[in-house]
Design a protein around this motif. Structure first.
Motif, mmCIF file in Angstrom:
data_model
loop_
_atom_site.group_PDB
_atom_site.id
_atom_site.type_symbol
_atom_site.label_atom_id
_atom_site.label_comp_id
_atom_site.label_asym_id
_atom_site.label_seq_id
_atom_site.Cartn_x
_atom_site.Cartn_y
_atom_site.Cartn_z
ATOM 1 N N UNK A 35 -0.158 14.911 2.362
ATOM 2 C CA UNK A 35 -1.596 14.829 2.624
ATOM 3 C C UNK A 35 -2.286 13.874 1.648
ATOM 4 N N UNK A 36 -1.638 13.532 0.557
ATOM 5 C CA UNK A 36 -2.241 12.651 -0.441
ATOM 6 C C UNK A 36 -1.549 11.295 -0.444
ATOM 7 N N UNK A 37 -2.316 10.208 -0.469
ATOM 8 C CA UNK A 37 -1.708 8.881 -0.501
ATOM 9 C C UNK A 37 -1.299 8.428 -1.896
ATOM 10 N N UNK A 38 -1.619 9.192 -2.936
ATOM 11 C CA UNK A 38 -1.429 8.721 -4.314
ATOM 12 C C UNK A 38 0.039 8.450 -4.668
ATOM 13 N N UNK A 39 0.933 9.403 -4.450
ATOM 14 C CA UNK A 39 2.340 9.177 -4.805
ATOM 15 C C UNK A 39 2.987 8.108 -3.927
ATOM 16 N N UNK A 40 2.800 8.145 -2.595
ATOM 17 C CA UNK A 40 3.387 7.065 -1.781
ATOM 18 C C UNK A 40 2.846 5.682 -2.145
ATOM 19 N N UNK A 41 1.555 5.592 -2.462
ATOM 20 C CA UNK A 41 0.977 4.301 -2.826
ATOM 21 C C UNK A 41 1.564 3.810 -4.147
ATOM 22 N N UNK A 42 1.682 4.689 -5.131
ATOM 23 C CA UNK A 42 2.269 4.300 -6.417
ATOM 24 C C UNK A 42 3.719 3.860 -6.234
ATOM 25 N N UNK A 43 4.479 4.585 -5.410
ATOM 26 C CA UNK A 43 5.874 4.205 -5.193
ATOM 27 C C UNK A 43 5.965 2.867 -4.464
ATOM 28 N N UNK A 44 5.099 2.650 -3.483
ATOM 29 C CA UNK A 44 5.122 1.379 -2.753
ATOM 30 C C UNK A 44 4.765 0.207 -3.666
ATOM 31 N N UNK A 45 3.852 0.439 -4.603
ATOM 32 C CA UNK A 45 3.462 -0.620 -5.536
ATOM 33 C C UNK A 45 4.482 -0.809 -6.651
ATOM 34 N N UNK A 46 5.302 0.215 -6.893
ATOM 35 C CA UNK A 46 6.274 0.145 -7.973
ATOM 36 C C UNK A 46 5.656 0.353 -9.338
ATOM 37 N N UNK A 47 4.484 0.964 -9.380
ATOM 38 C CA UNK A 47 3.792 1.229 -10.647
ATOM 39 C C UNK A 47 2.779 2.345 -10.439
ATOM 40 N N UNK A 48 2.259 2.858 -11.518
ATOM 41 C CA UNK A 48 1.224 3.884 -11.425
ATOM 42 C C UNK A 48 -0.051 3.284 -10.854
ATOM 43 N N UNK A 49 -0.868 4.128 -10.236
ATOM 44 C CA UNK A 49 -2.160 3.663 -9.751
ATOM 45 C C UNK A 49 -3.030 3.326 -10.949
ATOM 46 N N UNK A 50 -3.830 2.307 -10.803
ATOM 47 C CA UNK A 50 -4.640 1.832 -11.924
ATOM 48 C C UNK A 50 -6.088 1.625 -11.488
ATOM 49 N N UNK A 51 -7.038 2.070 -12.320
ATOM 50 C CA UNK A 51 -8.445 1.814 -12.005
ATOM 51 C C UNK A 51 -8.845 0.369 -12.284
ATOM 52 N N UNK A 52 -7.924 -0.421 -12.868
ATOM 53 C CA UNK A 52 -8.233 -1.802 -13.240
ATOM 54 C C UNK A 52 -7.490 -2.839 -12.418
ATOM 55 N N UNK A 53 -6.380 -2.465 -11.797
ATOM 56 C CA UNK A 53 -5.563 -3.434 -11.067
ATOM 57 C C UNK A 53 -5.671 -3.219 -9.571
ATOM 58 N N UNK A 54 -5.808 -4.324 -8.846
ATOM 59 C CA UNK A 54 -5.836 -4.265 -7.395
ATOM 60 C C UNK A 54 -4.433 -4.324 -6.823
ATOM 61 N N UNK A 55 -4.354 -4.412 -5.523
ATOM 62 C CA UNK A 55 -3.066 -4.577 -4.860
ATOM 63 C C UNK A 55 -2.661 -6.036 -4.951
#
Length: 138
Positions: A10-30
Motif C-alpha cells: 500500500x506504500x510506494x516508499x520501499x518500492x520507490x527506494x529500491x527502484x532508485x537504488x537509494x534511500x528517498x531524499x527530500x533534496x534529490x529528485x529522480x
C-alpha cells in the motif's frame, strides 16, 4: 530477461527506494530519464501550480495521496495494496538494450499486467517530454 515481481504493497516508499537504488531524499529528485507510470486519476491530486520537478520524497507522498484520501477503497477482493513493483534485468548473456527497446519492454509488461501505459510527458527529473525512451519506469 529476468522479471521479478515483488509483493504488492500500500506504500510506494520501499518500492520507490529500491527502484532508485537509494534511500528517498527530500533534496534529490529522480533521474533525468525516469518515467513515473501512474493511473490518470492521480493527476487530480496535483495542483496546476505545483513544481514540475519533485524530490523522491515528494513523489512518494504524491503516490500515497489517493490512498490517504480514500482510506476504505479496495479492490473487488478487498485488497488495498495498489502499488505494483516489477523490475526487469538482463541476463548476463543478453545483449544491451537501447532506450527505445527498454521502453517497449516496459510497455509490454504493463500491457500484460493490465496497467494503462503512461504518456511520455510524465518525465520526472526535468527530462524533456519529447524524449519518451527512458532508462527506468517507476
Amino acid at each position: 530477461m529476468i522479471p521479478r515481481l515483488h509483493a504488492r504493497t500500500h506504500s510506494p516508499r520501499d518500492p520507490l527506494a529500491e527502484a532508485l537504488g537509494r534511500s528517498l531524499s527530500p533534496n534529490e529528485g529522480l533521474t533525468e530519464y525516469t518515467i513515473v507510470a501512474h493511473w490518470p486519476g492521480l493527476d487530480y491530486y496535483t495542483a496546476d501550480d505545483e513544481q514540475r520537478t519533485w524530490t523522491s520524497v515528494q513523489w512518494a507522498e504524491h503516490l500515497e495521496d489517493p490512498y490517504l484520501e480514500h482510506p476504505f477503497a479496495a479492490s473487488a477482493d478487498d485488497d488495498r495494496r495498489a502499488i505494483l513493483h516489477l523490475d526487469i534485468r538482463l541476463r548476463p548473456d543478453d545483449r544491451e538494450l537501447t532506450g527505445p527497446e527498454w521502453a517497449e519492454t516496459a510497455h509490454r509488461f504493463a500491457r500484460a499486467a493490465g496497467i494503462e501505459i503512461p504518456a511520455p510527458m510524465s518525465t520526472a527529473g526535468g527530462g524533456s517530454p519529447s524524449k519518451p525512451s527512458a532508462d527506468a519506469w517507476i
